[in-house]
Design a protein around this motif. Structure first.
Motif, mmCIF file in Angstrom:
data_model
loop_
_atom_site.group_PDB
_atom_site.id
_atom_site.type_symbol
_atom_site.label_atom_id
_atom_site.label_comp_id
_atom_site.label_asym_id
_atom_site.label_seq_id
_atom_site.Cartn_x
_atom_site.Cartn_y
_atom_site.Cartn_z
ATOM 1 N N GLY A 97 0.820 -1.197 0.000
ATOM 2 C CA GLY A 97 0.000 0.000 0.000
ATOM 3 C C GLY A 97 0.855 1.248 0.000
ATOM 4 N N LEU A 98 0.262 2.326 -0.399
ATOM 5 C CA LEU A 98 0.922 3.628 -0.432
ATOM 6 C C LEU A 98 0.535 4.392 0.827
ATOM 7 C CD1 LEU A 98 2.490 5.854 -1.981
ATOM 8 C CD2 LEU A 98 0.287 6.539 -2.960
ATOM 9 N N GLU A 99 1.543 4.883 1.539
ATOM 10 C CA GLU A 99 1.297 5.673 2.745
ATOM 11 C C GLU A 99 1.818 7.088 2.510
ATOM 12 O OE1 GLU A 99 2.888 3.636 6.153
ATOM 13 O OE2 GLU A 99 1.511 1.948 5.884
ATOM 14 N N ILE A 100 0.940 8.061 2.705
ATOM 15 C CA ILE A 100 1.288 9.469 2.508
ATOM 16 C C ILE A 100 1.306 10.126 3.896
ATOM 17 C CG2 ILE A 100 0.621 11.635 1.402
ATOM 18 C CD1 ILE A 100 -0.916 9.820 -0.666
ATOM 19 N N PRO A 101 2.509 10.386 4.420
ATOM 20 C CA PRO A 101 2.610 10.923 5.784
ATOM 21 C C PRO A 101 1.773 12.183 6.015
ATOM 22 C CG PRO A 101 4.762 10.226 5.014
ATOM 23 C CD PRO A 101 3.826 10.123 3.839
ATOM 24 N N ALA A 102 1.693 13.080 5.038
ATOM 25 C CA ALA A 102 0.928 14.319 5.219
ATOM 26 C C ALA A 102 -0.573 14.063 5.340
ATOM 27 C CB ALA A 102 1.199 15.282 4.060
#
Length: 160
Positions: A97-102
């Motif tokens: 999966g893609l995790e976008i910290p913002a």
């Protein structure tokens, strides 16, 4: 002659299958006569749709491997050139999966399912959400997380 050990990929995702084959090439597996790779379709499994019910990539990857083992034993349409009850084989599965910290690591574990109910692909939906939720000058970096599980079946531990 040594019988090749089957490696079964627990996915019908063409991109993941391509990546497994690329890794096999890097590792020299395609030149190794003791290994043979299969996809669910190669084995007559047309609908391999394992529900991703867990909250970690590791648990979902392990679930997919277990689900493939179940399908091999329970699906009457499975066609193998090896004995699934006696011959050793390896099931490889992954979850990512893609995790976008913002965005508090959104979409994360739900990347595949984040756009359900829309006409957009996951990538289109994620880009849309980034555009709607993040200011243009804010960091849009993301991290791709992947976990792979290998399930070894019918191996004799005394021979290891």
């Amino acid at each position: 002659m040594v019988k090749p050990i089957p490696i079964i990929l627990a996915t019908t995702n063409a991109t993941k299958i391509e990546k497994f084959h690329r890794f096999a090439e890097i590792w020299g597996w395609n030149h190794h006569t003791q290994l043979k790779m299969y996809t669910p379709r190669d084995l007559g499994i047309e609908n391999f749709d394992c529900p991703e019910i867990y909250y970690t990539y590791e648990a979902n990857a392990a679930l997919k491997a277990d689900y493939m083992k179940y399908m091999l034993k329970e699906d009457p349409d499975v066609k193998c050139d090896f004995d699934i009850n006696k011959d050793p084989y390896i099931i490889m599965a992954n979850d990512s999966g893609l995790e976008i910290p913002a965005l508090d690591n959104w979409p994360g574990i739900k990347t595949k399912r984040c756009c359900k109910g829309t006409d957009m692909t996951s990538a289109e939906y994620i880009l849309h959400e980034i555009g709607c939720k993040l200011p243009k000058d804010e960091d849009h970096d993301g991290v791709m997380k992947t976990s792979t599980a290998a399930l070894l079946t019918n191996f004799d531990a005394s021979e290891a």
